[in-house]
Design a protein around this motif. Structure first.
Motif, PDB file in Angstrom:
ATOM      1  N   GLN A 160       0.815  -1.211   0.000  1.00 58.53           N
ATOM      2  CA  GLN A 160       0.000   0.000   0.000  1.00 58.53           C
ATOM      3  C   GLN A 160       0.853   1.268   0.000  1.00 58.53           C
ATOM      4  N   ARG A 161       2.058   1.196   0.540  1.00 59.03           N
ATOM      5  CA  ARG A 161       2.866   2.406   0.720  1.00 59.03           C
ATOM      6  C   ARG A 161       4.061   2.500  -0.220  1.00 59.03           C
ATOM      7  N   LEU A 162       4.398   1.417  -0.884  1.00 57.89           N
ATOM      8  CA  LEU A 162       5.666   1.386  -1.604  1.00 57.89           C
ATOM      9  C   LEU A 162       5.729   2.400  -2.742  1.00 57.89           C
ATOM     10  N   VAL A 163       4.693   2.461  -3.566  1.00 62.44           N
ATOM     11  CA  VAL A 163       4.742   3.321  -4.751  1.00 62.44           C
ATOM     12  C   VAL A 163       4.931   4.788  -4.383  1.00 62.44           C
ATOM     13  N   PRO A 164       4.117   5.370  -3.485  1.00 65.70           N
ATOM     14  CA  PRO A 164       4.382   6.775  -3.125  1.00 65.70           C
ATOM     15  C   PRO A 164       5.705   6.970  -2.392  1.00 65.70           C
ATOM     16  N   THR A 165       6.210   5.913  -1.782  1.00 68.57           N
ATOM     17  CA  THR A 165       7.470   6.037  -1.043  1.00 68.57           C
ATOM     18  C   THR A 165       8.655   6.240  -1.975  1.00 68.57           C
ATOM     19  N   ILE A 166       8.623   5.636  -3.159  1.00 70.61           N
ATOM     20  CA  ILE A 166       9.775   5.714  -4.061  1.00 70.61           C
ATOM     21  C   ILE A 166       9.664   6.859  -5.059  1.00 70.61           C
ATOM     22  N   VAL A 167       8.551   7.574  -5.057  1.00 71.39           N
ATOM     23  CA  VAL A 167       8.387   8.691  -5.995  1.00 71.39           C
ATOM     24  C   VAL A 167       9.412   9.780  -5.681  1.00 71.39           C
ATOM     25  N   GLY A 168      10.068  10.277  -6.708  1.00 72.00           N
ATOM     26  CA  GLY A 168      11.040  11.344  -6.543  1.00 72.00           C
ATOM     27  C   GLY A 168      12.474  10.873  -6.513  1.00 72.00           C
ATOM     28  N   VAL A 169      12.685   9.602  -6.251  1.00 80.48           N
ATOM     29  CA  VAL A 169      14.046   9.082  -6.196  1.00 80.48           C
ATOM     30  C   VAL A 169      14.319   8.114  -7.346  1.00 80.48           C
ATOM     31  N   THR A 170      13.274   7.769  -8.096  1.00 81.61           N
ATOM     32  CA  THR A 170      13.425   6.903  -9.266  1.00 81.61           C
ATOM     33  C   THR A 170      12.803   7.586 -10.480  1.00 81.61           C
ATOM     34  N   THR A 171      12.993   7.005 -11.645  1.00 76.97           N
ATOM     35  CA  THR A 171      12.446   7.583 -12.873  1.00 76.97           C
ATOM     36  C   THR A 171      10.933   7.381 -12.925  1.00 76.97           C
ATOM     37  N   PRO A 172      10.205   8.259 -13.599  1.00 77.54           N
ATOM     38  CA  PRO A 172       8.749   8.092 -13.716  1.00 77.54           C
ATOM     39  C   PRO A 172       8.350   6.765 -14.366  1.00 77.54           C
ATOM     40  N   GLY A 173       9.133   6.306 -15.335  1.00 79.68           N
ATOM     41  CA  GLY A 173       8.821   5.033 -15.977  1.00 79.68           C
ATOM     42  C   GLY A 173       8.926   3.863 -15.020  1.00 79.68           C
ATOM     43  N   PHE A 174       9.931   3.892 -14.151  1.00 77.82           N
ATOM     44  CA  PHE A 174      10.102   2.836 -13.147  1.00 77.82           C
ATOM     45  C   PHE A 174       8.918   2.832 -12.186  1.00 77.82           C
ATOM     46  N   VAL A 175       8.513   4.013 -11.749  1.00 77.37           N
ATOM     47  CA  VAL A 175       7.374   4.124 -10.837  1.00 77.37           C
ATOM     48  C   VAL A 175       6.101   3.637 -11.515  1.00 77.37           C
ATOM     49  N   CYS A 176       5.930   3.979 -12.777  1.00 76.50           N
ATOM     50  CA  CYS A 176       4.732   3.579 -13.515  1.00 76.50           C
ATOM     51  C   CYS A 176       4.651   2.061 -13.644  1.00 76.50           C
ATOM     52  N   ALA A 177       5.776   1.416 -13.913  1.00 76.61           N
ATOM     53  CA  ALA A 177       5.791  -0.044 -14.049  1.00 76.61           C
ATOM     54  C   ALA A 177       5.412  -0.719 -12.736  1.00 76.61           C
ATOM     55  N   LEU A 178       5.996  -0.241 -11.631  1.00 75.63           N
ATOM     56  CA  LEU A 178       5.682  -0.836 -10.333  1.00 75.63           C
ATOM     57  C   LEU A 178       4.255  -0.521  -9.910  1.00 75.63           C
ATOM     58  N   HIS A 179       3.819   0.701 -10.219  1.00 75.80           N
ATOM     59  CA  HIS A 179       2.441   1.085  -9.889  1.00 75.80           C
ATOM     60  C   HIS A 179       1.448   0.159 -10.582  1.00 75.80           C
ATOM     61  N   ALA A 180       1.693  -0.146 -11.841  1.00 77.67           N
ATOM     62  CA  ALA A 180       0.791  -1.015 -12.596  1.00 77.67           C
ATOM     63  C   ALA A 180       0.770  -2.426 -12.012  1.00 77.67           C
ATOM     64  N   LEU A 181       1.937  -2.932 -11.626  1.00 81.59           N
ATOM     65  CA  LEU A 181       2.007  -4.297 -11.098  1.00 81.59           C
ATOM     66  C   LEU A 181       1.358  -4.390  -9.720  1.00 81.59           C
ATOM     67  N   VAL A 182       1.568  -3.382  -8.884  1.00 79.23           N
ATOM     68  CA  VAL A 182       0.921  -3.363  -7.568  1.00 79.23           C
ATOM     69  C   VAL A 182      -0.592  -3.221  -7.730  1.00 79.23           C
ATOM     70  N   ASP A 183      -1.014  -2.424  -8.703  1.00 79.24           N
ATOM     71  CA  ASP A 183      -2.443  -2.294  -8.989  1.00 79.24           C
ATOM     72  C   ASP A 183      -3.045  -3.639  -9.391  1.00 79.24           C
ATOM     73  N   PHE A 184      -2.312  -4.376 -10.209  1.00 80.31           N
ATOM     74  CA  PHE A 184      -2.798  -5.698 -10.630  1.00 80.31           C
ATOM     75  C   PHE A 184      -2.980  -6.614  -9.422  1.00 80.31           C
ATOM     76  N   ILE A 185      -1.997  -6.633  -8.534  1.00 75.74           N
ATOM     77  CA  ILE A 185      -2.089  -7.485  -7.341  1.00 75.74           C
ATOM     78  C   ILE A 185      -3.270  -7.060  -6.474  1.00 75.74           C
TER      79      ILE A 185
END
Length: 380
Positions: free
Chosen positions: A243-268
């Motif tokens: 629940q917290r991982l995606v907003p936690t990594i925002v700003g320190v990684t690339t937007p594409g990396f965040v988008c990929a993880l966001h999509a996978l966490v959304d799927f789960i």
């Protein structure tokens, strides 16, 4: 000894998912002997024994699935009932054992290892096709010449076991009754892969600091010491981190990396819905497709690493299983009803707790367990 539990699919999922509802019955303890021989050879013998035990205990259910049997329902009315195999809840290694395929292929589909990351729904691993391959192979090599048969079976991506407990169970197909198990397919995947990718890109210390700085919230686990040092978590802790991982990594990684993880966490997250419609299944599939469209950002960040160097692919067996979620939901219902919560509690009640009642002596353990089971059956 490995316990096996049985329930009835007619019981409502909300009741069946609660271990305290007593909707499950322990029907047998499968022995786990030790073989003094080659590891591959002993593994085949273990699977042979497992299928044989399952076949013996479930024989009456197979007959009832074919010819039917009069049974009484909770209201006392007589019903002419059939007992097809609806689902077999198991993790990936057990699914491979049940489907009688080798470790490098999918137990559900015909996808090859190189196709695990293509995001395509491959044709199902039809049970009858597996049986036909075993019959053909048995005409070439005697199946009871286990070592020779195993060598030939590996060439066909089979496990080397020819007597499958479900082969004579009417309407049984591993591609249908092998359903996703959220704990091992989703939550363990998150812990073993997604969280590891974040540690590689963000850094363990930075990730711990960000989790430590978050505000405490009632009902949510606060990771005071961070998350990088944790080797084992409960299902609740897995969910809290997701629940917290995606907003936690925002700003320190690339937007594409965040988008990929966001999509996978959304799927789960979407796969855990208690009910589904065509639109919700489509939304879940769209999240998985979005991940595949952006997964190259993870590789560009060198987040997926091997023993000594970055890896350039996503050939992960559990990732391939995600493609089968939509089909499984349409055929067997919501994935959440196959949660491991009940089975984990049953393991405590039927294995760990009874073990404390024994003398802890290896030589007499089996007989003591049998005595305990007989006492339970008598009291019921």
């Amino acid at each position: 000894m490995h316990p096996t539990f049985l329930t009835i699919r007619n019981i409502h999922s909300e009741i069946r998912m609660k271990a305290t509802s007593h909707a499950w019955a322990c029907i047998m303890y499968i022995p786990t002997p030790e073989y003094i021989m080659n590891h591959d050879f002993s593994g085949v013998l273990e699977v042979h024994l497992w299928h044989r035990c399952m076949d013996m205990v479930l024989q009456n259910l197979k007959v009832t699935a074919q010819v039917g049997e009069f049974m009484t329902d909770p209201m006392g009315c007589w019903c002419y009932a059939f007992t097809p195999l609806a689902t077999h809840i198991s993790d990936l290694p057990e699914q491979l054992m049940i489907a009688c395929v080798s470790k490098n292929v999918s137990p559900i589909t015909l996808a090859a290892p190189a196709q695990f990351d293509d995001g395509i729904v491959h044709p199902p691993q039809d049970g009858q096709s597996t049986i036909n391959e075993l019959i053909t192979l048995g005409k070439i090599v005697d199946p009871w010449k286990v070592q020779e048969f195993l060598e030939w079976a590996k060439q066909q991506s089979l496990s080397g076991v020819h007597l499958l407990y479900w082969c004579d169970w009417w309407f049984s197909d591993p591609a249908i009754f092998l359903v996703p198990k959220l704990l091992h397919t989703c939550h363990k995947f998150f812990f073993n892969h997604i969280l590891k990718w974040c540690k590689e890109v963000v850094g363990a210390n930075e990730l711990d600091a960000r989790f430590h700085s978050q505000h405490k919230c009632v009902g949510m686990h606060h990771f005071t010491d961070g998350i990088s040092h944790v080797n084992q978590m409960t299902g609740r802790e897995h969910c809290n981190i997701q629940q917290r991982l995606v907003p936690t990594i925002v700003g320190v990684t690339t937007p594409g990396f965040v988008c990929a993880l966001h999509a996978l966490v959304d799927f789960i997250y979407k796969s855990q819905a208690p009910t589904f419609t065509d639109s919700s299944i489509g939304s879940m599939v769209a999240s998985l497709n979005e991940f595949h469209a952006h997964k190259h950002f993870i590789l560009e960040a060198e987040a997926r690493t091997g023993a000594s160097s970055p890896m350039g692919h996503f050939q992960i067996p559990k990732l391939e299983l995600f493609n089968s979620f939509a089909c499984s939901i349409c055929k067997s219902g919501a994935v959440i009803q196959h949660s491991a919560d009940a089975s984990e509690w049953l393991l405590i009640m039927h294995c760990k707790t009874p073990f404390t009642w024994t003398s802890h002596q290896r030589s007499t353990f089996t007989q003591q367990v049998v005595t305990l089971v007989n006492h339970e059956d008598t009291m019921q």
